[in-house]
Structure formats: structure tokens, C-alpha cells
Write an enzyme that holds these catalytic residues in place. Structure first.
Site, mmCIF file in Angstrom:
data_model
loop_
_atom_site.group_PDB
_atom_site.id
_atom_site.type_symbol
_atom_site.label_atom_id
_atom_site.label_comp_id
_atom_site.label_asym_id
_atom_site.label_seq_id
_atom_site.Cartn_x
_atom_site.Cartn_y
_atom_site.Cartn_z
ATOM 1 N N ASP A 119 -10.759 1.643 -4.447
ATOM 2 C CA ASP A 119 -10.467 3.076 -4.352
ATOM 3 C C ASP A 119 -11.110 3.900 -5.458
ATOM 4 O O ASP A 119 -10.896 5.114 -5.520
ATOM 5 C CB ASP A 119 -8.946 3.300 -4.401
ATOM 6 N N GLU A 146 1.378 -0.180 -5.054
ATOM 7 C CA GLU A 146 0.217 0.658 -5.363
ATOM 8 C C GLU A 146 0.693 2.058 -5.756
ATOM 9 O O GLU A 146 1.377 2.729 -4.988
ATOM 10 C CB GLU A 146 -0.709 0.789 -4.158
ATOM 11 N N ASP A 177 0.835 -1.198 0.000
ATOM 12 C CA ASP A 177 0.000 0.000 0.000
ATOM 13 C C ASP A 177 0.875 1.255 0.000
ATOM 14 O O ASP A 177 1.887 1.322 0.700
ATOM 15 C CB ASP A 177 -0.895 -0.030 1.248
#
Length: 613
Positions: A450, A375, A338
């Protein structure tokens, strides 16, 4: 100026690496060139190596030369130069030019760091655990069981499929009961769909439903299951020949992590005790209670990687979190890191490149076959040269341009108008900047936890959704379906994009057979997985590209108006052949290097030169 047709692919059809030597093949039109050369820089100085004519492929000529890989760095750059009279033609990883291109677009080969070969062969499926399936209601969160946000908001148990609450008031405290047992119960369904790899959003202990605010990195959240449950799930996944990747949130913790303990439940948390053994795990302003939060979010205090104890805990020691879950009995197949680009020292992600490399080294030390996925919402070129990440969540090189072309929205949901030519330029540029094998290992998604769901972005336009799905499964990179896409699940921005999976739709949804077919054909056709990507034709009315590996060829045609057009299949070295269209089930003929197609607005077609099941 009409440039001569030039092509170089970095599949085994055009590139061979052996004994520290690259042998490259260039394909050109059969013209009277004065020189055909490959340019490289073995010692940061230009060397031009003459290429030899070695054969023909249809009307095209094949040229070959060998160059040593660079000994001073991991990546070898090369580009092709052709002289014809007073004209020069150059081929880089984008397309042809009349002058030497900038080095960032030269062909790249990283001899020392390459992604696991299995990644490009997969079809991934992303699961947001709380919303996928409730397999064990006894462990589900109960309303009022605990509080979050400084003890000010009760958690709430919601009925499966009921409406999600307002983002600012209740999104992170609403629980629907999805768990690890639910995932295990649906493995038959996923395998029947054709899925080969799972990517799970965070599963470690956290008080929120999204779990991007960890309170314990070494234990599965008790409302999802136990460590033993996860070990059994992983064992079952691997027994079926599938793989699993977990979400790693190492940039920050929850404010309720015992190290930080903003609520003061313990006796040694960093927030209330300046002499806490964890004080330097975070970034406080001297002895004050002012600290750095992720993007200024106070509930997500940023970890201090200048502290050796933090480094040891997360990645450095033999017992680190990264290594722990890669080993038996869990044996996960990779990590999705992340906000990996924000990780570093202090405010500003200082030395980020160093830490990403350290994460990679820690992961690969357990298994060289582990997938290192980062990410990035925007361009990730600098992380994708081979020595940091194997691939990224490919927003910049896939999701953004596809969204702009079909939904006319950019990543911020602002309007954008993108012509087919603009689209081709974008994807060529994005791919050219990174080595071929890393292109294949990019994780392509239309949407995620997201983003607005893609069908919603398209305002329910099923023709455009079908086109987008075909692009997902036939583009360079590894496709990943966000759970529920295969039954037409919709949703606006977070948290509405995290609706419960509507299991009642599985038996009747027309999307299921559509996606099953695409998944099956990607699994059965190697060129969809690892084949070269060649744009054959484009205009304001259409785009046509091909995936080719050896003699296996698939041609993908996208139309935006009513159109009949000729596809120059000769660019692939094919002059006369038979083909079959996937959606219309028609037999087609390539004659004198051309394939004629008639298409309606927003139609998509795949033509297999040979046979498509």
C-alpha cells in the site's frame, strides 16, 4: 531542570507476575530521595506503595515493590513517584516528569489477554502472490479469459518483469502468474535468507490480481492453486519450523461475489433481487439499488454484520471462515485483518470494538497461539490494549516516524521535517500507550503493498536505506520485509510498488548479505526480539538506543553528521566492559560507564556488549 535518571522495564528484568501480584523494579541514580513509591489504582482510587532499596547495578540503585493486579478490569496501570525535598519526579512509560502524568501514559499490564510469545521471535516476509514467483504456468491467467469491472475490461496476461500499466486503466486486471507453487519453490531461498514467518496478501477466489475483492472465502483462487495446494504448502512451511499468516478481507466482498452478483450472472444475487436470501448480507437503501461501498467504492459492497447469517459465515459458527483456515489441513498461524477498524454495523463502523473482540475470540477458540493482526494506517491504541488485537501493522509507531525522519515525508507523501528529538518523542508516545507485550507483537514494516517502496522514498540513498533497515531489525516490534526489499526492488505508489520479483538479482545483489546478516543477528540475539528499549542519547546530530535482556546488550547508534560523542552506557548498569562493532568489526571499550564513538554522516553502527557474530 535536570531530572534524575529513572528507568523501569517490563521485561523479566523489571517485572514479575505471579499469583495475581506484580513485582516491579525501579532503577534510579544513587541520590538521597525522601520517598520512592509506585502508584496504582486497585479500586479506581490512588494507592502509593513504598519501594524498598534492594541492591545496586553499577552506579545505579534498584528499588522493588509488589502490587496486586486490578480485579475490576484486565489492565493494571501503575506509575512511579519520587520525592526529594520540595521536588517531585514521576516516571511513566515515556520518560521522567515533574508532575503526575496522564493515565494513558502509565505503565500497563494486561493479566488476562497477551499475544502469543512466538510472534516477537519472528522475521516476517510479506508476499504479494501474483508477483513473487510463477511455479505453475499452466494455471496462469490468459489474456481475455474473463472480464471484470462489470464485464467491461479484459484480464491481461503480462510477461514476468514487464512494466505495470496505469493504475486507473489496468492495474487490477494485469496478471504475471505468481502462484502457490512459486512460493513453495522458493522456500529454500526464504529459509536461507533467514525468514521464519510468511504473511501472504489475499489468496482466496477473486477476479482481480490483488484479491481484496473476494468472490469465495472458502476456496483458493484457481490461478494461484487449489485448496489442496495450499494445504501442502502450509504443511511444508510448518515442517520447516516456519509459520504462515493469511490476509482476511471481511469488511466487504467483490460486487461479483455470488451473494451480490451485480453482473446478474446468477438468479439470486442481492443487487438485482430484493427478495434475494442475501439481500440483508449488504447495506441497501430500502428496496433501491443504492448500497454502501467501502469508502464509496461501488465495486466493494460492505457486509452487514447486523445479519446473523453473515456473522455465522464469517466468524460465529463452528464452520466459519475464520475457523476453517485455522484448522487442519491448513492450520494457518494467524490472520491479518484488512481495514479491521472499519468493520461494524452500517455506515460508520458502529460497535467496531465488539466485532474485533468477536474476531479475536473466534480465532483464539481454535488456537490460543494464533496471531491476531490488524491493519491500521494511523494510531491504533484503542485496538491494542490486549483484548482485541495482538498487534497491528505498525504504521503509526514505526513506519510513519522512520519515514518522516529519513525521507522527510508523511503518510500522505507531504513534506515534513522531524528532528531526532521529535522522532524520540513520537516513538515514546506511541509505545507508551499500549502494553509492553503488545509493543513486542507489532508488525514493523518500512513499506508494503500500500506504500511507495522505502528505497524509492529515499530517492535511492543507500546509506539511509541501511540505517532504516537496522532500525527495522532492532526496534521494539516484529520486523517484516516486503518481498524484493532484500534485492533493492524499487517502486512508486500502487501499483508500481507491486513489481515482479527480479530473481536474476539474487546472485549478485549486495543487499542480500546485508539483510542476511541483520536477520541472523536478530534471530541469534534475544535482546533484539524481547529486550527493553532504552534511549541512551540524542541530539540534532545523533540517536543512540539500546536493547537489553538480562546480561545481553546491543547498542544502536545513528549519526546524521560527522561526529564523535560519548554514550552513557552507565544508564544500563554497565561501568566497564568490552564490546564489538558489527559493521566496522572493531573492538571497543566501555570505561567508567562511557563508550566513545566516531561516526560519519548517515552512518549506523551496532555495538554488542560481549560478542556480535
Amino acid at each position: 531542570m535536570n531530572l534524575p535518571y529513572l528507568r523501569h522495564v517490563q521485561t523479566p528484568d523489571g517485572l514479575c507476575f505471579k499469583n495475581n501480584v506484580l513485582t516491579v523494579t525501579l532503577t534510579t541514580e544513587d541520590l538521597k530521595f525522601d520517598k520512592v513509591q509506585v502508584r496504582h489504582e486497585p479500586d479506581n482510587e490512588e494507592y502509593l506503595v513504598d519501594m524498598s532499596r534492594v541492591g545496586k547495578e553499577g552506579r545505579l540503585v534498584l528499588w522493588k515493590a509488589s502490587i496486586p493486579i486490578n480485579s475490576d478490569r484486565d489492565i493494571t496501570h501503575y506509575v512511579f513517584k519520587i520525592i526529594m525535598g520540595k521536588q517531585q519526579f514521576w516516571l511513566d512509560a515515556r520518560c521522567s516528569h515533574i508532575r503526575i502524568p496522564g493515565k494513558e501514559y502509565h505503565f500497563k499490564f494486561n493479566a488476562n489477554h497477551q499475544p502469543p510469545a512466538w510472534v516477537s521471535e519472528q522475521v516476517f516476509y510479506q508476499i504479494f502472490p501474483d508477483r513473487f514467483c510463477n511455479g505453475n504456468p499452466q494455471i496462469s491467467v490468459k489474456s481475455g479469459e474473463y472480464q471484470i469491472r462489470g464485464g467491461t475490461v479484459d484480464v491481461v496476461k503480462k510477461e514476468w518483469g514487464s512494466e505495470i500499466g496505469d493504475y486507473k486503466k489496468s492495474s487490477s486486471v494485469e496478471f504475471y502468474g505468481g502462484d502457490l507453487q512459486g512460493i513453495k519453490d522458493k522456500l529454500d531461498y526464504l529459509q536461507d535468507l533467514g525468514i521464519t514467518s510468511l504473511y501472504l496478501n489475499p489468496i482466496f477466489q477473486s477476479n482481480s490480481n490483488h484479491k481484496y475483492d473476494t468472490t469465495d472465502y472458502l476456496n483458493v483462487d484457481s490461478h494461484l492453486g487449489t485448496n489442496e495446494d495450499f494445504a501442502e504448502l502450509s504443511k511444508e512451511i510448518h515442517a520447516r519450523g516456519l509459520k504462515i499468516v493469511l490476509d482476511a478481507v471481511f469488511n466487504h466482498t467483490s460486487e461479483e461475489h455470488p451473494w451480490f452478483d451485480k453482473n446478474g450472472k446468477g438468479s439470486s444475487g442481492a443487487y438485482h433481487h430484493i427478495d434475494s436470501p442475501y439481500r440483508h448480507f449488504y447495506l441497501f437503501d430500502c428496496d433501491s439499488k443504492n448500497y454502501l461501498g467501502w469508502k464509496g467504492v461501488a465495486t466493494l459492497p460492505v457486509l452487514n454484520f447486523e445479519n446473523e447469517e453473515v456473522r455465522n459465515y464469517i466468524y460465529q459458527s463452528d464452520q466459519s471462515v475464520i475457523k476453517h483456515w485455522l484448522r487442519e489441513p491448513y492450520a494457518i498461524d494467524g490472520w491479518r485483518f484488512d481495514v479491521i477498524h472499519m468493520l461494524g454495523e452500517g455506515d460508520g463502523a458502529k460497535n467496531n470494538e465488539y466485532y474485533v473482540r468477536q474476531f479475536r475470540e473466534a480465532t483464539k477458540s481454535v488456537s490460543s497461539e494464533s496471531y491476531v493482526l490488524g491493519e491500521h494506517f494511523f494510531e491504533a491504541t484503542q485496538w491494542l490494549q490486549g483484548d482485541q488485537e495482538d498487534g497491528s501493522m505498525n504504521y503509526y509507531g514505526f513506519a510513519h516516524p522512520v519515514r518522516a525522519l529519513l525521507a522527510e515525508l508523511d503518510i500522505s507523501y507531504d513534506p515534513i521535517s522531524l528532528t531526532p528529538a521529535d522522532f524520540i518523542y513520537w516513538i515514546r508516545e506511541a509505545n507508551a500507550k499500549i502494553p509492553w507485550l503488545n509493543q513486542l507483537s507489532q508488525l514493523n514494516q518500512l513499506d508494503s503493498h500500500d506504500t511507495v517502496r522505502f528505497l524509492t522514498m529515499l530517492k535511492g540513498d543507500e546509506k539511509k536505506m541501511r540505517m532504516a533497515a537496522v532500525m527495522l531489525f532492532t526496534f521494539v516490534g516484529t520486523p517484516c520485509l516486503y518481498y524484493g526489499t532484500e534485492v533493492g526492488l524499487v517502486g512508486e505508489q500502487d501499483p508500481d510498488n507491486r513489481r515482479c520479483f527480479p530473481w536474476e538479482r539474487v546472485a549478485t545483489s549486495s543487499w542480500i548479505p546485508f539483510f542476511k546478516g541483520l536477520i541472523r543477528n536478530r534471530t541469534e540475539n534475544a535482546e533484539w526480539q524481547k529486550g527493553s528499549f532504552e534511549v541512551l542519547s540524542y541530539s540534532d546530530d545523533h540517536i543512540v538506543y539500546a536493547r537489553k535482556l538480562g546480561t545481553e546488550v546491543s547498542i544502536v547508534a545513528l549519526s546524521f553528521t560527522e561526529i564523535e560523542f560519548s554514550i552513557p552506557v552507565w544508564k544500563l548498569g554497565i561501568e566497564n566492559a568490552n564490546g564489538r562493532s558489527y559493521f566496522e568489526h572493531k573492538l571497543l571499550e566501555v570505561h567508567n560507564g562511557e563508550l566513545i564513538l566516531s561516526m560519519s554522516p548517515w552512518q549506523v553502527e551496532i555495538v554488542k556488549i560481549g560478542k556480535l557474530s
